[in-house]
Write a protein that holds these residues in place. Structure first.
Motif, PDB file in Angstrom:
ATOM      1  N   THR A  70      33.720  35.642  51.677  1.00  0.00           N
ATOM      2  CA  THR A  70      32.632  34.987  51.069  1.00  0.00           C
ATOM      3  C   THR A  70      31.351  36.290  51.189  1.00  0.00           C
ATOM      4  O   THR A  70      31.428  37.018  52.102  1.00  0.00           O
ATOM      5  CB  THR A  70      31.752  33.796  52.024  1.00  0.00           C
ATOM      6  OG1 THR A  70      31.927  34.306  53.381  1.00  0.00           O
ATOM      7  CG2 THR A  70      32.628  32.523  52.011  1.00  0.00           C
ATOM      8  N   THR A  74      26.722  32.851  50.456  1.00  0.00           N
ATOM      9  CA  THR A  74      26.555  31.989  51.313  1.00  0.00           C
ATOM     10  C   THR A  74      25.073  31.537  51.793  1.00  0.00           C
ATOM     11  O   THR A  74      24.831  30.206  52.084  1.00  0.00           O
ATOM     12  CB  THR A  74      26.928  32.843  52.625  1.00  0.00           C
ATOM     13  OG1 THR A  74      25.720  33.732  52.848  1.00  0.00           O
ATOM     14  CG2 THR A  74      28.372  33.409  52.782  1.00  0.00           C
ATOM     15  N   GLU A 127      30.928  33.326  56.770  1.00  0.00           N
ATOM     16  CA  GLU A 127      31.209  31.927  56.191  1.00  0.00           C
ATOM     17  C   GLU A 127      30.381  30.672  57.326  1.00  0.00           C
ATOM     18  O   GLU A 127      30.184  29.822  56.758  1.00  0.00           O
ATOM     19  CB  GLU A 127      32.521  31.586  55.844  1.00  0.00           C
ATOM     20  CG  GLU A 127      33.276  31.118  56.895  1.00  0.00           C
ATOM     21  CD  GLU A 127      33.761  32.558  57.621  1.00  0.00           C
ATOM     22  OE1 GLU A 127      34.310  32.292  58.589  1.00  0.00           O
ATOM     23  OE2 GLU A 127      33.828  33.389  56.932  1.00  0.00           O
ATOM     24  N   LEU A 133      34.517  26.513  50.309  1.00  0.00           N
ATOM     25  CA  LEU A 133      35.594  27.656  49.569  1.00  0.00           C
ATOM     26  C   LEU A 133      35.955  27.076  48.044  1.00  0.00           C
ATOM     27  O   LEU A 133      36.064  27.787  47.174  1.00  0.00           O
ATOM     28  CB  LEU A 133      36.694  27.840  50.623  1.00  0.00           C
ATOM     29  CG  LEU A 133      36.302  28.346  52.035  1.00  0.00           C
ATOM     30  CD1 LEU A 133      37.480  28.695  52.751  1.00  0.00           C
ATOM     31  CD2 LEU A 133      35.474  29.703  51.996  1.00  0.00           C
ATOM     32  N   LEU A 170      38.672  34.892  56.599  1.00  0.00           N
ATOM     33  CA  LEU A 170      37.397  34.440  56.938  1.00  0.00           C
ATOM     34  C   LEU A 170      36.695  35.206  58.467  1.00  0.00           C
ATOM     35  O   LEU A 170      37.701  35.780  59.110  1.00  0.00           O
ATOM     36  CB  LEU A 170      37.455  33.000  57.419  1.00  0.00           C
ATOM     37  CG  LEU A 170      37.755  31.828  56.109  1.00  0.00           C
ATOM     38  CD1 LEU A 170      37.974  30.599  56.722  1.00  0.00           C
ATOM     39  CD2 LEU A 170      37.093  32.245  55.089  1.00  0.00           C
TER      40      LEU A 170
END
Length: 384
Positions: free
Chosen positions: A115, A120, A168, A210, A227
């Motif tokens: 991410t 985010t 994330e 996601l 992640l």
């Protein structure tokens, strides 16, 4: 700024979000429990300044707006729910243990994805916005600039990049089940609730976020997700259940260094919202919090040892490319020349961008080396 007793109210936040979004369907309202616990702790414990109350009201409203917009997007594009994010690695460990460096290093591989900071903050396209996301990127840049104006020393503690890989856990904020909240606010009651909460529904929603990001960028369908967040320490078993094929990549550093470092970071962040931050209380809280989390982590690991990869902080600093190559291999992704070039390029760029060193001492936060060594002796004994 002055401390205020102005209360936040769940019903008013929900109404404000519906009005702002022009939408009304939150879907399953399981999130009202964590939101209620959080709001109560903010009102009763956080000692928010007037500015802190206003910033927090805006923040919680924006998170609720995103929940409404997520449900609307899923209704409009049901194919999103068919997207299959392949989560290969979940990096966790105590904060300040080299996990950010490892995360960004691995994410530079052409075969991995993570991410991005702007995603985010703004994970859903605005109306009429194309795949380049110019409006979301502009807002993300402005938001980061405003954050650093409120906390000018933060960049010395944690390198921030509006368009680079980011945790994330910021997506998990929209479930109100997130370590972000007791990191930004003095809300120990919420932290106690979080440690005992079943986070399976929150991680189910993380998977949905996601899906949304991968749906927007189809190139991610051919890449593996990596992640990263210390929050995952609060729910290691849930993480392993939520992402069947992932492995936990655990970063290790002596808590004597890691705990005071994170206390310093929390104090810097929480000072945005309150004029009454107590460094000693923050230090004690996070020392206890991490000791409990590591004990629970050790128990889960003992039951599922094949799902873990270990990385030492010292190795990340002295030989980051070699460590990234080793981790990638243990994840079942043999390293090729493109990976090595990407790793070396990132390390070179990271060294040029680093700012001043972060200075702190245990005593600054009501802690001592002796106490930390004693309280974390069990962890030191099992370090790989």
């Amino acid at each position: 700024m002055t401390e205020t007793n102005a209360a936040l109210r769940v019903d008013e936040l929900l109404a404000a979000a519906r009005d702002k979004a022009g939408l009304h369907e939150f879907g399953d309202e399981w999130f009202l429990e964590p939101l209620g616990v959080l709001v109560a702790a903010l009102n009763d414990e956080a000692r928010l300044s007037e500015l802190g109350v206003e910033l927090t009201r805006r923040r919680l409203t924006a998170l609720l707006v995103d929940r409404l917009r997520l449900r609307a997007l899923q209704r409009e594009h049901p194919e999103i729910l068919d997207v299959e994010p392949a989560v290969t690695a979940v990096i966790c460990g105590l904060p300040r243990t080299g996990s950010t460096l490892l995360h960004r290093l691995l994410a530079s591989s052409p075969r991995l994805t993570a991410t991005l900071s702007w995603e985010t903050s703004y994970p859903i396209p605005f109306p009429g916005e194309g795949p380049d996301a110019p409006e979301r990127k502009r807002r993300a840049r402005d938001r980061m600039r405003a954050f650093l104006e409120l906390s000018p020393d933060f960049g010395d503690i944690h390198t921030v990049q509006w368009d680079g890989p980011e945790e994330e856990v910021i997506l998990l904020d929209r479930t109100f089940t997130s370590m972000s909240f007791d990191s930004f606010y003095w809300v120990p009651g919420y932290g106690d609730w979080l440690r005992s909460a079943d986070q399976s529904r929150a991680y189910g929603e993380l998977r949905q976020w996601l899906q949304v990001l991968q749906w927007q960028d189809p190139s991610r369908a051919n890449r593996h997700w990596v992640l990263k967040s210390p929050h995952h320490l609060t729910a290691v078993g849930t993480v392993l259940d939520a992402f069947d094929d992932c492995r936990i990549v655990m970063t290790h550093r002596s808590p004597v260094r890691a705990v005071p470092s994170y206390a310093s970071m929390v104090h810097t962040m929480s000072a945005q919202y309150s004029d009454a931050c107590d460094p000693a209380a923050i230090g004690r809280y996070w020392s206890d919090r991490f000791a409990t989390g590591l004990r629970e982590f050790t128990a889960v690991r003992a039951r599922r040892p094949d799902r873990f990869v270990d990385v030492r902080f010292e190795s990340m600093l002295s030989q980051p490319v070699a460590e990234a190559r080793r981790v990638l291999g243990e994840l079942g992704l043999p390293v090729d020349d493109a990976d090595v070039r990407a790793f070396e390029s990132y390390v070179d760029r990271d060294r040029r961008q680093r700012r001043a060193s972060h200075s702190y001492a245990p005593e600054d936060f009501g802690l001592s080396r002796e106490q930390l060594e004693r309280d974390f002796a069990f962890y030191q004994e099992v370090l790989p």
